[in-house]
Motif scaffolding. Sequence first.
Motif, PDB file in Angstrom:
ATOM      1  N   PRO A  25      -0.827   1.153  -9.583  1.00 14.63           N
ATOM      2  CA  PRO A  25      -0.706  -0.282  -9.900  1.00 14.63           C
ATOM      3  C   PRO A  25       0.108  -1.048  -8.868  1.00 14.63           C
ATOM      4  O   PRO A  25       0.892  -0.482  -8.103  1.00 14.63           O
ATOM      5  CB  PRO A  25       0.011  -0.274 -11.257  1.00 14.63           C
ATOM      6  CG  PRO A  25       0.772   1.002 -11.276  1.00 14.63           C
ATOM      7  CD  PRO A  25       0.015   1.987 -10.436  1.00 14.63           C
ATOM      8  N   ALA A  26      -0.090  -2.377  -8.868  1.00 15.58           N
ATOM      9  CA  ALA A  26       0.771  -3.289  -8.096  1.00 15.58           C
ATOM     10  C   ALA A  26       1.449  -4.216  -9.100  1.00 15.58           C
ATOM     11  O   ALA A  26       0.816  -4.677 -10.061  1.00 15.58           O
ATOM     12  CB  ALA A  26      -0.046  -4.080  -7.088  1.00 15.58           C
ATOM     13  N   LYS A  57       3.288  -8.964  -4.637  1.00 17.51           N
ATOM     14  CA  LYS A  57       2.779  -7.793  -5.364  1.00 17.51           C
ATOM     15  C   LYS A  57       3.299  -6.537  -4.690  1.00 17.51           C
ATOM     16  O   LYS A  57       3.052  -6.321  -3.492  1.00 17.51           O
ATOM     17  CB  LYS A  57       1.248  -7.784  -5.304  1.00 17.51           C
ATOM     18  CG  LYS A  57       0.607  -8.832  -6.167  1.00 17.51           C
ATOM     19  CD  LYS A  57       0.243  -8.206  -7.495  1.00 17.51           C
ATOM     20  CE  LYS A  57      -0.589  -9.150  -8.335  1.00 17.51           C
ATOM     21  NZ  LYS A  57      -0.591  -8.716  -9.748  1.00 17.51           N
ATOM     22  N   LEU A  58       3.998  -5.713  -5.447  1.00 22.83           N
ATOM     23  CA  LEU A  58       4.580  -4.475  -4.897  1.00 22.83           C
ATOM     24  C   LEU A  58       3.923  -3.254  -5.508  1.00 22.83           C
ATOM     25  O   LEU A  58       3.744  -3.172  -6.726  1.00 22.83           O
ATOM     26  CB  LEU A  58       6.083  -4.416  -5.180  1.00 22.83           C
ATOM     27  CG  LEU A  58       6.961  -4.907  -4.011  1.00 22.83           C
ATOM     28  CD1 LEU A  58       6.815  -6.389  -3.838  1.00 22.83           C
ATOM     29  CD2 LEU A  58       8.392  -4.515  -4.242  1.00 22.83           C
ATOM     30  N   ARG A  80      -5.743   2.539  -0.039  1.00 21.97           N
ATOM     31  CA  ARG A  80      -6.853   1.642  -0.360  1.00 21.97           C
ATOM     32  C   ARG A  80      -6.789   1.206  -1.828  1.00 21.97           C
ATOM     33  O   ARG A  80      -7.042   0.044  -2.142  1.00 21.97           O
ATOM     34  CB  ARG A  80      -8.198   2.323  -0.040  1.00 21.97           C
ATOM     35  CG  ARG A  80      -9.448   1.494  -0.301  1.00 21.97           C
ATOM     36  CD  ARG A  80      -9.410   0.085   0.297  1.00 21.97           C
ATOM     37  NE  ARG A  80      -9.015  -0.027   1.677  1.00 21.97           N
ATOM     38  CZ  ARG A  80      -9.853  -0.008   2.712  1.00 21.97           C
ATOM     39  NH1 ARG A  80     -11.145   0.144   2.517  1.00 21.97           N
ATOM     40  NH2 ARG A  80      -9.403  -0.152   3.946  1.00 21.97           N
ATOM     41  N   MET A  81      -6.429   2.141  -2.725  1.00 26.19           N
ATOM     42  CA  MET A  81      -6.289   1.756  -4.140  1.00 26.19           C
ATOM     43  C   MET A  81      -5.175   0.727  -4.303  1.00 26.19           C
ATOM     44  O   MET A  81      -5.335  -0.259  -5.031  1.00 26.19           O
ATOM     45  CB  MET A  81      -6.003   2.991  -5.004  1.00 26.19           C
ATOM     46  CG  MET A  81      -7.197   3.899  -5.215  1.00 26.19           C
ATOM     47  SD  MET A  81      -8.630   3.044  -5.902  1.00 26.19           S
ATOM     48  CE  MET A  81      -7.977   2.500  -7.479  1.00 26.19           C
ATOM     49  N   LEU A  82      -4.054   0.937  -3.609  1.00 22.61           N
ATOM     50  CA  LEU A  82      -2.958  -0.033  -3.689  1.00 22.61           C
ATOM     51  C   LEU A  82      -3.392  -1.370  -3.092  1.00 22.61           C
ATOM     52  O   LEU A  82      -3.119  -2.437  -3.657  1.00 22.61           O
ATOM     53  CB  LEU A  82      -1.722   0.508  -2.963  1.00 22.61           C
ATOM     54  CG  LEU A  82      -0.989   1.637  -3.709  1.00 22.61           C
ATOM     55  CD1 LEU A  82      -0.029   2.371  -2.775  1.00 22.61           C
ATOM     56  CD2 LEU A  82      -0.236   1.078  -4.925  1.00 22.61           C
ATOM     57  N   ASN A 108      -5.676  -3.137  -5.399  1.00 23.42           N
ATOM     58  CA  ASN A 108      -4.934  -3.680  -6.546  1.00 23.42           C
ATOM     59  C   ASN A 108      -4.011  -4.828  -6.134  1.00 23.42           C
ATOM     60  O   ASN A 108      -3.251  -5.329  -6.964  1.00 23.42           O
ATOM     61  CB  ASN A 108      -4.147  -2.562  -7.246  1.00 23.42           C
ATOM     62  CG  ASN A 108      -5.065  -1.650  -8.042  1.00 23.42           C
ATOM     63  OD1 ASN A 108      -6.125  -2.071  -8.490  1.00 23.42           O
ATOM     64  ND2 ASN A 108      -4.670  -0.398  -8.226  1.00 23.42           N
ATOM     65  N   GLY A 109      -4.061  -5.191  -4.871  1.00 24.46           N
ATOM     66  CA  GLY A 109      -3.365  -6.401  -4.433  1.00 24.46           C
ATOM     67  C   GLY A 109      -1.982  -6.191  -3.854  1.00 24.46           C
ATOM     68  O   GLY A 109      -1.281  -7.173  -3.570  1.00 24.46           O
ATOM     69  N   ALA A 110      -1.575  -4.938  -3.659  1.00 27.56           N
ATOM     70  CA  ALA A 110      -0.216  -4.713  -3.144  1.00 27.56           C
ATOM     71  C   ALA A 110      -0.046  -5.363  -1.772  1.00 27.56           C
ATOM     72  O   ALA A 110      -0.909  -5.250  -0.898  1.00 27.56           O
ATOM     73  CB  ALA A 110       0.065  -3.217  -3.057  1.00 27.56           C
ATOM     74  N   GLU A 111       1.084  -6.028  -1.601  1.00 29.05           N
ATOM     75  CA  GLU A 111       1.439  -6.633  -0.309  1.00 29.05           C
ATOM     76  C   GLU A 111       2.581  -5.868   0.359  1.00 29.05           C
ATOM     77  O   GLU A 111       2.801  -5.986   1.559  1.00 29.05           O
ATOM     78  CB  GLU A 111       1.852  -8.088  -0.513  1.00 29.05           C
ATOM     79  CG  GLU A 111       0.716  -8.941  -1.056  1.00 29.05           C
ATOM     80  CD  GLU A 111       1.183 -10.313  -1.486  1.00 29.05           C
ATOM     81  OE1 GLU A 111       0.737 -11.294  -0.885  1.00 29.05           O
ATOM     82  OE2 GLU A 111       2.003 -10.394  -2.429  1.00 29.05           O
TER      83      GLU A 111
END
Length: 300
Positions: A154-155, A162-163, A178-180, A183-186
């Motif tokens: 998750p992010a 988004k972490l 890629r999953m992170l 999920n929108g992680a920055e």
Amino acid sequence: SRSFIVAGAQLGPIAKEETRPSVVARLCAMMREAKARGAELVVFPELALTTFFPRWWPENQDEIDRWFETEMPGPDTQPLFDLAVELGIGFHLGYAELTPEGRHFNTAILVGPDGAILGKYRKIHLPGHRDRQDWRPFQHLEKYYFEKGDLGFPAFDAFGGKLGMCICNDRRWPETWRMLGLNGAELVVLGYNTPLHYPPAPEHDHLQYFHNELSIQAGCYQNGLWAVAVAKAGFEEGCELIAGSIIVAPTGEVLARTQGSDDEVITARIDLDRCSEIRRNVFDFAQHREPEEYRKIAER
Ligand code: CDT
């Protein structure tokens, strides 16, 4: 811009007999230094409260459970949460988690500057072996001590963006990043305990630092995100762990790197808006990804 200073707090070795309060005092000293250098978030390593215990075969359940936290914060870790609130700084901490149902995970949390837990991650890629292998100079029994994480990648909404989190061996897998990224992680924060010597393929020992940086830099560039990657380092109970903690930009550039193998704080100013430099261009997922060609990746 969404810019702020992040810190990586590398740990030197933790002896088998070092107590939790002693380790937490070391973490608190680095948290103070991070704050003095303007950081809003400080990242601690994987399993940051104890020695890297999967190197030993346990003789009984007590020898397993002694390394695990049954509450977070608990009496030994409360001072870290209290100091974070006093200073107004967030942190990321890796620890061994024993749930009320008796499940064992290699876990990391993200804590806000108000001391609230904003997110939790449980390690998915567990390296090493499940059985005792006496030919090795030290064991790597993560598959024995832990079960696979059950929270996905998750992010979390935090620090104006988004972490995401991952843990050690996860960083070697492009699927993690890629999953992170999807999920929108920055910003991805992670800790690691990586022995310099890899007994099954010692011919790769000289590449340990290279493979660490290669994996993290590629993960950042190919997904347009920032990373803070932090080691537990140095000679720990006869096993040398690599150092080389780094802060990496979405371009893949390394902005800060530790110099030694002991307790050491690094900082860099990061701007989450810079993720778009990559995500609006080569790695514009909406424009250029071709997921129907990637089906095999999600199959056994
Ligand atoms: N902690 C951890 O995941 N360490 C592994 C060691 C190599 S595999 C035995 C790593 O990927 O760095």
